[in-house]
Design an enzyme around this catalytic site. Structure first.
Site, mmCIF file in Angstrom:
data_model
loop_
_atom_site.group_PDB
_atom_site.id
_atom_site.type_symbol
_atom_site.label_atom_id
_atom_site.label_comp_id
_atom_site.label_asym_id
_atom_site.label_seq_id
_atom_site.Cartn_x
_atom_site.Cartn_y
_atom_site.Cartn_z
ATOM 1 C CG ASP A 112 -5.001 -10.232 3.226
ATOM 2 O OD1 ASP A 112 -4.637 -10.731 2.133
ATOM 3 O OD2 ASP A 112 -4.955 -9.003 3.446
ATOM 4 C CG HIS B 137 -1.972 -1.038 1.219
ATOM 5 N ND1 HIS B 137 -2.847 -1.223 0.169
ATOM 6 C CD2 HIS B 137 -2.286 -1.992 2.144
ATOM 7 C CE1 HIS B 137 -3.648 -2.235 0.452
ATOM 8 N NE2 HIS B 137 -3.325 -2.718 1.635
ATOM 9 C CG ASP C 129 -2.858 -8.377 0.643
ATOM 10 O OD1 ASP C 129 -2.002 -8.642 1.494
ATOM 11 O OD2 ASP C 129 -3.921 -7.782 0.915
ATOM 12 C CG HIS D 80 -6.870 -5.396 1.865
ATOM 13 N ND1 HIS D 80 -6.392 -6.310 2.779
ATOM 14 C CD2 HIS D 80 -8.105 -5.029 2.304
ATOM 15 C CE1 HIS D 80 -7.290 -6.494 3.736
ATOM 16 N NE2 HIS D 80 -8.335 -5.729 3.467
#
Length: 345
Positions: A287, A162, A198, A200
């Site tokens: 995740d 991120h 991931d 996200h």
């Protein structure tokens, strides 16, 4: 498989974050990497300390003023007031549309907002040392792959995908996958593919490479209409300028099953194969696991073995970089399943 780890990761140990408006213990904790390291040792791996200084590469993927701020942020915080050593700083204002971001304020909290995309990336006393060691581990892994290793795993935290050119966010400060990618380019790879698995979207990685034609970025993730980071990761983002066509986002709805997820993985792998990359970097977020406390896909532990096998079938020199995964006790098992699937393939 060769494994680099981050011997300083425990220094980044903030006590709390804000989740859905509540102050809660940090999901991104030292226990995450501790569990992965324990599982790797049980699998028979020796953990290598970083042996490459990432400083030159950091300056290629992040702005100079952001790196300078990040390196000195904790000391600046301590200098503000007695007792700040036991208080976590959080941003409270951000330079959104119509506000200026071309200069640094004299106010520390304003500077923190300038370099943050959210208030979910708390600083601690050992944050800079931890993130720099993590970047060194990523650069070290890339050097081994550039030197002929088939695959290397970088076991580090905090995660990185991120973090953009000049901002932190989503627990991420330095973009380790981008560091590995740029290091591979510096050491002779003409083209590098980055695959982010991931839950996200890797908004920071996309932002760093969005205008480049030498890096192909693919991401399989929760639909940003409902999932963090919300403001990037849509399917119509395909790259700009020299990077036109070099960005592939595959957003999926919450509750996505393993079968549907693997269909998306096949699409990503097909595009990567067509790109003609010389090397692959995997942002290995775990995740997507069905028991993750902050994510909403339905992959079981057993699904991570075929994931690793499919990555190996791309037949590219590969750096795998640990990203998210917040069911800490299962994280190590799931990471080893990916690596074992890769090795068995």
């Amino acid at each position: 498989m060769l494994v680099y780890h981050n011997p300083l990761h425990q220094g980044h140990a903030p006590a709390h974050e804000f989740f859905r408006g509540e102050r809660v213990p940090c999901f991104e904790s030292p226990a995450r990497a501790d569990h992965v390291e324990a599982s790797l040792r049980a699998w028979g791996c020796s953990l290598l300390a970083p042996d490459v200084d990432s400083t030159p590469v950091l300056r290629q993927v992040h702005s100079e003023r952001y790196l300078k701020f990040l390196e000195g942020a904790w000391q600046q915080w301590l200098a503000l007031a007695p007792g700040n050593a036991s208080v976590q700083p959080f941003p409270s204002v951000w330079p959104v549309r119509t506000l200026r971001s071309d200069f640094e304020s004299d106010n520390f909290i304003a500077r923190l907002g300038l370099y943050s995309m959210d208030n979910g990336t708390p600083l601690a006393s050992g944050t800079w040392a931890a993130v720099k060691a993590g970047a060194d581990a990523a650069a070290s892994a890339a050097a081994r792959v550039a030197g002929g290793a088939r695959a290397v795993f970088c076991c580090t935290r905090p995660p990185g995908h991120h973090a953009g050119p000049d901002f932190m966010g989503g627990y991420c400060f330095i973009n380790n996958a981008a560091v590995a990618t740029q290091a591979l380019r510096n050491q002779g790879a003409s083209r590098v593919a980055v695959l982010d698995v991931d839950y996200h979207h890797g908004n920071g990685t996309q932002s760093i490479f969005y205008h480049r034609g030498d890096v192909f970025f693919a991401s399989i993730h929760g639909d940003p209409r409902t999932e963090y980071p919300f403001f990037l990761g849509h399917a119509d983002e395909t790259g700009e300028g020299e990077g036109s066509g070099c960005n592939l986002n595959l957003p999926l709805p919450a509750g996505t099953t393993a079968a549907v997820w693997f269909e998306a993985l096949e699409r990503a792998c097909t595009r990567i194969a067509g790109f003609g990359a010389d090397a692959l970097v995997v942002s290995l977020g775990l995740d997507t696991y069905e028991g993750d406390p902050i994510s909403r896909f339905a992959l079981a532990s057993a699904d991570f073995c075929p994931m690793g096998a499919r990555l190996a079938q791309l037949n590219l020199p590969t750096v795998l970089v640990l990203e998210g995964g917040y069911a800490a006790a299962e994280l190590g098992i799931n990471a080893v399943h990916v690596l074992d699937g890769f090795e068995q393939a």
